[in-house]
Scaffold this motif. Sequence first.
Motif, short mmCIF file in Angstrom:
data_model
loop_
_atom_site.label_atom_id
_atom_site.label_comp_id
_atom_site.label_asym_id
_atom_site.label_seq_id
_atom_site.Cartn_x
_atom_site.Cartn_y
_atom_site.Cartn_z
N PHE A 37 0.81 -1.22 0.00
CA PHE A 37 0.00 0.00 0.00
C PHE A 37 0.85 1.27 0.00
N PHE A 38 1.99 1.21 0.69
CA PHE A 38 2.83 2.42 0.81
C PHE A 38 4.13 2.32 0.02
N LYS A 39 4.34 1.18 -0.66
CA LYS A 39 5.48 0.98 -1.56
C LYS A 39 6.82 1.16 -0.87
N LEU A 40 6.92 0.68 0.37
CA LEU A 40 8.19 0.77 1.09
C LEU A 40 9.09 -0.40 0.71
N ASP A 41 10.40 -0.18 0.81
CA ASP A 41 11.36 -1.26 0.65
C ASP A 41 11.13 -2.31 1.74
N THR A 42 11.32 -3.58 1.41
CA THR A 42 11.01 -4.67 2.34
C THR A 42 11.81 -4.55 3.63
N ILE A 43 13.10 -4.25 3.54
CA ILE A 43 13.94 -4.15 4.73
C ILE A 43 13.45 -3.03 5.63
N LEU A 44 13.17 -1.87 5.03
CA LEU A 44 12.67 -0.73 5.81
C LEU A 44 11.30 -1.04 6.41
N ALA A 45 10.48 -1.80 5.66
CA ALA A 45 9.15 -2.17 6.15
C ALA A 45 9.23 -3.00 7.42
N THR A 46 10.25 -3.86 7.53
CA THR A 46 10.40 -4.67 8.75
C THR A 46 10.73 -3.78 9.95
N THR A 47 11.52 -2.73 9.70
CA THR A 47 11.83 -1.78 10.78
C THR A 47 10.58 -1.03 11.22
N TYR A 48 9.83 -0.53 10.24
CA TYR A 48 8.60 0.20 10.54
C TYR A 48 7.58 -0.71 11.23
N SER A 49 7.57 -1.97 10.83
CA SER A 49 6.65 -2.93 11.43
C SER A 49 6.96 -3.13 12.91
N LEU A 50 8.25 -3.27 13.24
CA LEU A 50 8.65 -3.44 14.63
C LEU A 50 8.22 -2.23 15.47
N PHE A 51 8.42 -1.04 14.93
CA PHE A 51 8.04 0.18 15.64
C PHE A 51 6.53 0.21 15.88
N THR A 52 5.76 -0.04 14.82
CA THR A 52 4.31 0.01 14.91
C THR A 52 3.76 -1.03 15.88
N VAL A 53 4.26 -2.25 15.75
CA VAL A 53 3.79 -3.33 16.62
C VAL A 53 4.16 -3.05 18.08
N GLY A 54 5.39 -2.56 18.29
CA GLY A 54 5.83 -2.25 19.65
C GLY A 54 4.99 -1.17 20.29
#
Length: 265
Positions: A37-54
């Motif tokens: 949906f936001f066209k982020l790079d996969t590696i960066l998406a994992t970082t953003y995911s950790l932040f959001t989930v945390g």
Amino acid sequence: MNILEIAGYMASVLIGLSLGLIGGGGSILTVPILVYFFKLDTILATTYSLFTVGLTSSVGAVIHYQKGNVNFKIALIFGIPSLVAVFVMRKWVMPAIPPHLLTIGHFELTRSILLMLLFAILMLAASIAMIRKKKAHSAKEQQINYTKLVLQSIAMGLVTGLVGVGGGFLIIPSLLMFAGLEMKKAIATSLMIMTTSSLLGVLGDVSSQIMIDYSFLFTFSAFTIAGIIAGSYLTKYINDAKLKPAFGWFVLIMGLFVLLNTLNR
């Protein structure tokens, strides 16, 4: 903001709803939402995911703490080994994975494709775990199995650090089987564990000087937090035993989509 991004923000509410209602499963959607949906790079998406989930899990953990559902002893026993595993994965292992891994014919296996393939497999495994009916565990008959609890903790930490998911679908069964917690306390303690492990994983990335758009992250997280607040409230009226399999089928479809889309790159 285009239509795809608006749809992404709306979909992010599902992450929080799942965490609030069933204590896990929702974080598995974070990376696909960020990538597609936001066209982020996969590696960066994992970082953003950790932040959001945390951040989102912290809100749910506070809500459950006020209800007296968090078991801090188990959170420490399970949490500390997973914290170490997550930090090691984000700080040293992830940066060490080369961008290009191998080429087979016309198929090029890159680090991003490998992560998406692993993520798709994880989604399929999580969906099956949610769909499958399990026998109820009797917390009174269970004793804490420290060895298995720590081993599960390390495994969860490695998975969390690698693909950026909270791991609630892995933590909750472990707390039920090896710590003897009842479901409500397992969900609450799982949220506490996901909070610390996910946010520490982000610190590993920040210390590696990864550029993070905090404005976008806080906006995205606001929608997931709204979802977890709503989900925590709706637990009074919705039977999670019926909701969990339905959400599992949704995750299964998403997992198949991610798998096919990645293989067709």
